[in-house]
Design a protein around this motif. Structure first.
Motif, PDB file in Angstrom:
ATOM      1  N   TRP A  38       2.527   1.929  -3.568  1.00 15.86           N
ATOM      2  CA  TRP A  38       1.685   2.518  -4.598  1.00 15.86           C
ATOM      3  C   TRP A  38       1.697   4.036  -4.498  1.00 15.86           C
ATOM      4  N   VAL A  39       1.535   4.534  -3.284  1.00 17.06           N
ATOM      5  CA  VAL A  39       1.478   5.986  -3.078  1.00 17.06           C
ATOM      6  C   VAL A  39       2.850   6.627  -3.274  1.00 17.06           C
TER       7      VAL A  39
ATOM      8  N   ASP B  31      -8.907   0.015  -2.941  1.00 15.22           N
ATOM      9  CA  ASP B  31      -8.184   0.782  -1.926  1.00 15.22           C
ATOM     10  C   ASP B  31      -6.920   1.418  -2.516  1.00 15.22           C
ATOM     11  N   VAL B  32      -6.232   0.667  -3.373  1.00 16.38           N
ATOM     12  CA  VAL B  32      -5.036   1.192  -4.038  1.00 16.38           C
ATOM     13  C   VAL B  32      -5.403   2.395  -4.906  1.00 16.38           C
TER      14      VAL B  32
ATOM     15  N   ALA C 160      -6.246   5.430  -2.804  1.00 14.44           N
ATOM     16  CA  ALA C 160      -5.066   5.999  -2.148  1.00 14.44           C
ATOM     17  C   ALA C 160      -4.215   6.796  -3.129  1.00 14.44           C
ATOM     18  N   VAL C 161      -4.020   6.263  -4.321  1.00 18.94           N
ATOM     19  CA  VAL C 161      -3.227   6.964  -5.329  1.00 18.94           C
ATOM     20  C   VAL C 161      -3.951   8.224  -5.784  1.00 18.94           C
TER      21      VAL C 161
ATOM     22  N   PRO D  71       0.815  -1.225   0.000  1.00 19.90           N
ATOM     23  CA  PRO D  71       0.000   0.000   0.000  1.00 19.90           C
ATOM     24  C   PRO D  71       0.844   1.270   0.000  1.00 19.90           C
ATOM     25  N   ASP D  72       1.898   1.295   0.809  1.00 16.17           N
ATOM     26  CA  ASP D  72       2.762   2.475   0.847  1.00 16.17           C
ATOM     27  C   ASP D  72       3.511   2.658  -0.471  1.00 16.17           C
TER      28      ASP D  72
ATOM     29  N   ASP E 230      -5.936  10.069  -4.108  1.00 11.92           N
ATOM     30  CA  ASP E 230      -5.827  11.095  -3.075  1.00 11.92           C
ATOM     31  C   ASP E 230      -4.424  11.694  -3.002  1.00 11.92           C
ATOM     32  N   ALA E 231      -3.420  10.941  -3.476  1.00 17.56           N
ATOM     33  CA  ALA E 231      -2.029  11.362  -3.308  1.00 17.56           C
ATOM     34  C   ALA E 231      -1.498  12.200  -4.460  1.00 17.56           C
TER      35      ALA E 231
END
Length: 344
Positions: free
Chosen positions: A118-119, A157-158, A161-162, A115-116, A164-165
């Motif tokens: 990907w962002v 979720d991936v 998250a991306v 998860p970390d 949003d980043a």
């Protein structure tokens, strides 16, 4: 012949719908310049794999630690490593170089494993100057204790998250194996994706018959593989993806292939195998064939063709698909040896 080939994909203005999709040599500046000269609309870089970055870092650490405490005096003769450039930094450098020398949009591609990751790497791609990012959701759902819903939620979720980043457009490259693809595509867009790429083409391993070892084999695509994305682009464009971007991937080799994908609603058509086989100049041939087809039939632009073959939402899509399936089965013509009652 003055046909307008311009299109919009992921909010980007492309001079052509033909996009050079992720290929190993797309980070090479000379190759990218040849693609640009041939008229390509955009260039997608090969995927940055988090696994590769981690592997390099672990390998370096292991090499530096080897013999520590055993050859203390000798270690003083080793050159000091003040800075190590890993795969992610080389990837960012390639983006900076291409953006400085080319005028077509550059799209980064990412496949992470955490998860970390990907962002982190999505931000790196954006900070390097990429115009958009393509999330390559490549993984094999082979864990028997994880359901389809669990895998799908992890992907969503991936994407969220991306999204949003980063501030650049985000495309999601999907596999055709989701259990309810239309429903999942809608959820992907709901998670913040700007567009979809259909489809991710998995490279299946093979078995060496002499050694019985598993070996990787790269086989380039053919135009026949376009049928699957064409089918799903038409279905999704009719009922789910009305405004979001769609790119057709797998099986684009000719101008006719491009026509088919655009007619069912694709905004862009992506080529890898055809360029690997014939070189960057093949882009110009495909665009010339596309422009000629449009001109001969009175189209003034790609926009007039896009989506013209999509089945209306009021029609019975399930019935049409079943009828087409039955008609396809019955279209097969028996070979002469069978109708004559003799074996070949």
């Amino acid at each position: 012949m003055n046909v307008d080939l311009r299109t919009r994909y992921l909010g980007l203005d492309l001079r052509s719908p033909v996009v050079a999709s992720a290929a190993p040599n797309n980070t090479d500046l000379a190759h990218a310049l040849r693609l640009e000269d041939a008229g390509v609309g955009a260039i997608v870089l090969p995927s940055l794999f988090e696994d590769e970055v981690v592997h390099e870092q672990v390998g370096l650490s292991a090499s530096l630690d080897e013999g520590a405490g055993q050859y203390a005096e000798a270690s003083g003769y080793f050159p000091a490593i003040h800075r190590f450039t890993d795969a992610s930094e080389r990837y960012a450098t390639a983006i900076v170089r291409l953006k400085a020398r080319t005028s077509v949009p550059i799209i980064g591609s990412l496949n992470a494993s955490s998860p970390d990751g990907w962002v982190r790497y999505a931000k790196l791609i954006e900070d390097a100057g990429a115009d958009a990012i393509e999330l390559n959701l490549y993984r094999v759902a082979c864990e028997r204790d994880r359901s389809a819903a669990a895998f799908e939620q992890a992907d969503l979720d991936v994407i969220a998250a991306v999204r949003d980043a980063v501030g650049i457009p985000v495309a999601v490259k999907l596999a055709p194996y989701y259990t309810a693809l239309a429903h999942f595509a809608e959820r992907v867009l709901g998670a913040g994706a700007t567009g979809l790429v259909l489809f991710n083409r998995f490279y299946q391993p093979d078995i060496d018959a002499d050694t019985l070892e598993v070996v990787p084999r790269l086989e380039l695509s053919t135009s026949a593989e376009l049928r699957l994305p064409v089918r799903w682009i038409a279905l999704l464009r009719a009922q789910v993806v009305r405004e979001a971007s769609i790119a057709a991937s797998s099986g684009i080799h000719t101008g006719t292939d491009a026509v088919k994908a655009l007619a069912v609603g694709a905004d862009a058509v992506m080529m890898t195998s055809a360029i690997l086989r014939s070189g960057p100049g093949h882009v110009a041939h495909v665009e010339a064939e596309l422009a000629q087809w449009l001109d001969e039939r009175g189209y003034e632009s790609v926009g007039e063709l896009r989506g013209s073959a999509v089945t209306g939402t009021a029609l019975d899509r399930q019935g049409i698909e079943r009828a087409n399936y039955i008609a396809t089965l019955r279209s097969w013509t028996s070979p002469a040896w069978l109708t004559a009652g003799a074996m070949p």
